[in-house]
Design a protein around this motif. Structure first.
Motif, PDB file in Angstrom:
ATOM      1  N   LEU A 147      44.165  -0.734 -10.840  1.00 52.99           N
ATOM      2  CA  LEU A 147      45.449  -1.248 -10.352  1.00 52.99           C
ATOM      3  C   LEU A 147      45.549  -1.135  -8.832  1.00 52.99           C
ATOM      4  N   LYS A 182      43.873  -6.499 -12.142  1.00 52.90           N
ATOM      5  CA  LYS A 182      44.573  -7.077 -10.994  1.00 52.90           C
ATOM      6  C   LYS A 182      44.884  -5.972  -9.996  1.00 52.90           C
ATOM      7  N   PHE A 228      47.267  -4.516  -7.689  1.00 52.86           N
ATOM      8  CA  PHE A 228      48.702  -4.575  -7.403  1.00 52.86           C
ATOM      9  C   PHE A 228      49.053  -3.914  -6.078  1.00 52.86           C
ATOM     10  N   GLU A 252      50.136  -6.400  -3.182  1.00 56.91           N
ATOM     11  CA  GLU A 252      51.505  -6.914  -3.160  1.00 56.91           C
ATOM     12  C   GLU A 252      52.548  -5.803  -3.150  1.00 56.91           C
ATOM     13  N   GLY A 253      52.148  -4.596  -3.576  1.00 51.73           N
ATOM     14  CA  GLY A 253      53.111  -3.500  -3.638  1.00 51.73           C
ATOM     15  C   GLY A 253      53.285  -2.780  -2.319  1.00 51.73           C
ATOM     16  N   ALA A 257      52.954  -0.403  -5.716  1.00 55.64           N
ATOM     17  CA  ALA A 257      52.018  -1.067  -6.616  1.00 55.64           C
ATOM     18  C   ALA A 257      52.362  -0.777  -8.068  1.00 55.64           C
ATOM     19  N   ALA A 287      55.450  -2.714  -8.970  1.00 54.87           N
ATOM     20  CA  ALA A 287      55.138  -4.139  -9.128  1.00 54.87           C
ATOM     21  C   ALA A 287      54.462  -4.390 -10.468  1.00 54.87           C
ATOM     22  N   TYR A 288      53.563  -3.526 -10.854  1.00 52.27           N
ATOM     23  CA  TYR A 288      52.891  -3.632 -12.146  1.00 52.27           C
ATOM     24  C   TYR A 288      53.899  -3.499 -13.287  1.00 52.27           C
ATOM     25  N   ALA A 336      56.014  -6.594 -13.564  1.00 51.94           N
ATOM     26  CA  ALA A 336      55.261  -7.736 -14.079  1.00 51.94           C
ATOM     27  C   ALA A 336      55.046  -7.625 -15.583  1.00 51.94           C
ATOM     28  N   PHE A 339      52.501 -10.503 -16.326  1.00 53.26           N
ATOM     29  CA  PHE A 339      51.165  -9.912 -16.368  1.00 53.26           C
ATOM     30  C   PHE A 339      50.915  -9.337 -17.747  1.00 53.26           C
TER      31      PHE A 339
END
Length: 270
Positions: free
Chosen positions: A224, A238, A240, A243-244, A250, A253-254, A257, A263
């Motif tokens: 992650l 992925k 994260f 983007e986190g 992160a 964000a996971y 999603a 996700f």
């Protein structure tokens, strides 16, 4: 049940209630106290102390060298960092070879903070699952690509692609649920098959490379965060962290999603 980090702690019965309510479950691996606090505060529902630590912490090429003693050590220190997440600990290679060995190892793990143990496979493991469940030890089953079987599989490959293999995997999933498992991890399974299994069992399914129709998702924490561990990166992984913006970001964000169903998408499924 609220999905915020300040909600009440997760319990085994609450997992089944989440499935019935259509609430996605968020799971991540963790191996130490500091990350445990971060993941717990970010709202992760289940923490898995995976025998994946053999590869991402100890530097082995597989999970096979991991010992019960190592699992007990990491379970103890992760448990200290959790207030809300439910803690699941792997039974390492051959620790569940017999009912008696599984009982001893599971007892050690629960005594240092685990709330559930995870074991791979069906077949003769059904007897082990039933034996543990009858003794009030919650069990998470793991089907599909089971890393402890890597030598038998001849590598890390998607499972259940052919019709006969798919039907066997479906039957195994129903069997482990009937034997008393409270949770089921499906790894590297075609999305359509994982959806069939999820509909067929009354326990929650947690996917890793098994599509978005599972009741929840799990990733290895190092994957992650996009860390390079010297192994081929699976399709379902992925990063994260990009983007986190931070470790906590992160994880959030996971979690978001997974809960919103974005996700895994088609690019991260089989």
């Amino acid at each position: 049940m609220s999905t915020h980090a300040d909600s009440k702690p997760w319990t085994v019965p609450a997992l089944r209630q989440a499935k019935q309510a259509g609430q996605k479950l968020v799971m991540l691996t963790c191996y130490d106290y500091g990350f445990a606090r971060t993941l717990d505060a970010a709202g992760v529902d289940l923490i898995l102390i995976g025998d994946s630590l053999g590869m991402v912490v100890q530097g082995h090429d597989s999970t096979l060298p991991v010992t019960v003693e190592a699992m007990v050590y990491h379970t103890r220190i992760v448990a200290r960092g959790l207030a809300r997440a439910l803690l699941v600990a792997d039974l390492p290679f051959q620790a569940d070879a017999t009912r008696e060995r599984a009982l001893v190892a599971s007892t050690q793990l629960l005594q240092v903070g685990a709330q559930m143990v995870k074991l791979e496979g069906a077949g003769h493991k059904l007897e082990v699952i039933r034996f543990l469940a009858e003794r009030d030890i919650p069990v998470c089953s793991h089907l599909g690509l089971t890393p402890q079987s890597v030598l038998s599989f001849g590598g890390y490959r998607v499972q259940g692609r052919e019709e006969a293999a798919a039907e066997k995997l479906l039957a195994d999933a129903i069997a482990v649920a009937n034997a008393g498992a409270s949770l089921l991890v499906l790894e590297c399974v075609p999305s359509a098959l994982a959806a069939r299994i999820t509909a067929a069992v009354d326990i929650p399914t947690i996917g890793i490379g098994a599509g978005a129709q599972c009741d929840g998702q799990v990733l290895v924490l190092h994957d992650l965060l996009g860390l390079e561990m010297g192994h081929r990166r699976p399709k379902f992984v992925k990063d994260f962290l990009a983007e986190g913006g931070s470790v906590a970001g992160a994880v959030r964000a996971y979690a978001a999603a997974v809960r919103e169903g974005s996700f895994p998408d088609a690019a991260h499924s089989y």
